[in-house]
Design a protein around this motif. Sequence first.
Motif: not given
Length: 282
Positions: A84-87, A93-94, A180-184, A198-201
């Motif tokens: 699963v790609l979480v956007q 994405v995570l 948002s990325q920050q919220q997730l 982990l990282m967000w791209l």
Amino acid sequence: MAVPRVLLLLSVRPEPVSFAQSVCGLLGAGPNPGPWPTHCSLKRGQLILSDRPFPEASARLPIQPLAPEATLPTNRGVDLGVAVLVQSSDQTVLLTRRTRTLRVSPNLWVPPGGHVELDEELLDGALRELWEESGLQLPKDQFSWVPLGLWESAYPPRLSWGFPKYHHIVLYLLVISQESQQQLQAQIQPNPGEVNALMWLGPDVAAAVAATENGTETAALLPQDLPPSVPAIELEEDGGARPVVLPMSTLLQTTPTTAEDIERVSTGTKFALRLWLQHLGR
């Protein structure tokens, strides 16, 4: 006898696929590297694929073939996995880095994912794996989702690493969150038995990573303004986490010829990132 997880509809009724058979080959994929379009039914705990439309088909997705050198044993079936790609709402994405102690694909950057249980809907399996690996639980009224594509995978990925022990069809799902990325990120509690970073791209870095094909030289094609590093979060032995910077060169690594646990983004993940970028219209 294990219940078959991947079936092909080539004539009258769906038939299971042997571990030794290439799913893409049976679907009529030619000598080109792909991906190839296939019609599929995303049934509970099973995947039915065909080279032509059929009444139960719910999606038409690209499927990426096995590497030509893969040779597989004959006494098993093909297993079914989901990733699963979480956007986030800000279009990142995570990805998570698998721990070095895992038997399959250690030290690789991948989306959360794993096996689908026989009685699971594919989306439910994806969300369960997301929760087990990252601690993220997405309320069902706060996201949408779409299937991106299929990846035929053997591990080890090269014969020079040893005889293949695993053969999967991996379904990549895109889950689009309203947060948002920050919220997730604030909700993430990684499972240290499976994930150690982990990282967000964002789209620009994802495009550069997705452009690095195994066996090809892509440096000349990469944007000149790529950042030298990407922020990530790494788990510590005491259970804490610390921010780190990951060199861009690590993300652009390709599959080595020898069985080394070189940190890199998996080839299947690069395929999924390309599909994500197409979905964004980039």
